[in-house]
Design a protein around this motif. Structure first.
Motif, short mmCIF file in Angstrom:
data_model
loop_
_atom_site.label_atom_id
_atom_site.label_comp_id
_atom_site.label_asym_id
_atom_site.label_seq_id
_atom_site.Cartn_x
_atom_site.Cartn_y
_atom_site.Cartn_z
N MET A 155 0.85 -1.16 0.00
CA MET A 155 0.00 0.00 0.00
C MET A 155 0.90 1.24 0.00
SD MET A 155 -2.97 1.24 2.62
CE MET A 155 -1.90 1.18 4.01
N LEU A 156 0.57 2.16 -0.85
CA LEU A 156 1.33 3.40 -0.93
C LEU A 156 0.72 4.52 -0.07
CD1 LEU A 156 1.97 3.54 -4.78
CD2 LEU A 156 3.57 2.86 -3.00
N PHE A 157 -0.61 4.58 -0.05
CA PHE A 157 -1.27 5.70 0.64
C PHE A 157 -2.72 5.33 0.91
CE2 PHE A 157 -3.47 9.86 0.50
CZ PHE A 157 -2.78 10.50 1.52
N GLU A 158 -3.24 5.80 2.04
CA GLU A 158 -4.64 5.58 2.39
C GLU A 158 -5.14 6.78 3.18
OE1 GLU A 158 -6.31 1.65 3.73
OE2 GLU A 158 -6.36 2.75 5.62
N THR A 159 -6.35 7.23 2.87
CA THR A 159 -6.95 8.35 3.57
C THR A 159 -8.46 8.28 3.45
OG1 THR A 159 -6.99 10.79 3.75
CG2 THR A 159 -6.84 9.88 1.54
N GLN A 160 -9.14 9.04 4.28
CA GLN A 160 -10.59 9.16 4.19
C GLN A 160 -10.99 10.49 3.56
OE1 GLN A 160 -11.88 8.39 8.22
NE2 GLN A 160 -11.81 6.18 7.89
N ASP A 161 -10.00 11.29 3.19
CA ASP A 161 -10.23 12.59 2.59
C ASP A 161 -9.99 12.50 1.08
OD1 ASP A 161 -10.02 15.21 1.61
OD2 ASP A 161 -9.14 15.95 3.47
N GLU A 162 -11.06 12.61 0.29
CA GLU A 162 -10.95 12.43 -1.15
C GLU A 162 -10.04 13.48 -1.80
OE1 GLU A 162 -13.64 11.84 -5.16
OE2 GLU A 162 -14.63 12.24 -3.25
N SER A 163 -10.12 14.72 -1.36
CA SER A 163 -9.27 15.76 -1.96
C SER A 163 -7.80 15.51 -1.63
CB SER A 163 -9.71 17.15 -1.51
OG SER A 163 -9.59 17.29 -0.12
N GLU A 164 -7.51 15.04 -0.44
CA GLU A 164 -6.14 14.69 -0.06
C GLU A 164 -5.64 13.53 -0.92
OE1 GLU A 164 -3.62 13.61 3.98
OE2 GLU A 164 -5.74 13.05 3.88
N PHE A 165 -6.52 12.57 -1.18
CA PHE A 165 -6.17 11.42 -2.00
C PHE A 165 -5.83 11.85 -3.43
CE2 PHE A 165 -7.53 7.68 -4.58
CZ PHE A 165 -6.63 6.77 -4.09
N ARG A 166 -6.67 12.69 -4.02
CA ARG A 166 -6.42 13.16 -5.37
C ARG A 166 -5.14 14.00 -5.44
NH1 ARG A 166 -10.62 12.21 -8.77
NH2 ARG A 166 -12.60 11.68 -7.82
N ALA A 167 -4.90 14.81 -4.42
CA ALA A 167 -3.66 15.61 -4.39
C ALA A 167 -2.43 14.71 -4.28
CB ALA A 167 -3.71 16.59 -3.22
N TYR A 168 -2.52 13.65 -3.50
CA TYR A 168 -1.40 12.72 -3.36
C TYR A 168 -1.10 12.05 -4.70
CZ TYR A 168 1.55 8.90 -1.87
OH TYR A 168 2.59 8.03 -1.74
N ILE A 169 -2.13 11.61 -5.40
CA ILE A 169 -1.93 10.99 -6.70
C ILE A 169 -1.29 11.97 -7.67
CG2 ILE A 169 -3.10 10.05 -8.75
CD1 ILE A 169 -5.12 8.77 -6.83
N ARG A 170 -1.80 13.17 -7.72
CA ARG A 170 -1.27 14.21 -8.62
C ARG A 170 0.20 14.48 -8.31
NH1 ARG A 170 -5.57 16.85 -8.63
NH2 ARG A 170 -5.25 17.96 -6.70
N HIS A 171 0.52 14.65 -7.03
CA HIS A 171 1.89 14.93 -6.62
C HIS A 171 2.82 13.75 -6.95
CE1 HIS A 171 5.31 16.18 -4.23
NE2 HIS A 171 5.26 14.99 -3.63
#
Length: 65
Positions: A1-17
């Motif tokens: 697993m690379l990343f997990e969150t319950q915040d969708e905007s944080e998730f999308r920002a992590y993918i973008r970054h």
């Protein structure tokens, strides 16, 4: 697993970054899961990287007798 969150905007920002800063990731081997928490729990967003089991080396396949 690379990343997990319950915040969708944080998730999308992590993918973008991650796409911008780590071009070595094979994005065809990435798995995105969204777990629905229904009304009891928050939804969870998870980014995972598929890592296949290594193939056995036939030269090391020695049977003990």
């Amino acid at each position: 697993m690379l990343f997990e969150t319950q915040d969708e905007s944080e998730f999308r920002a992590y993918i973008r970054h991650t796409r911008e800063s780590n071009p070595q990731i094979d994005w065809s081997a990435v798995r995105i899961d969204n777990f629905c928490g229904h009304l009891e729990h928050a939804n969870t967003h998870r980014l995972s990287l598929f890592v296949p089991h290594p193939r056995p080396d036939p030269s090391q396949n020695q049977t003990k007798r």
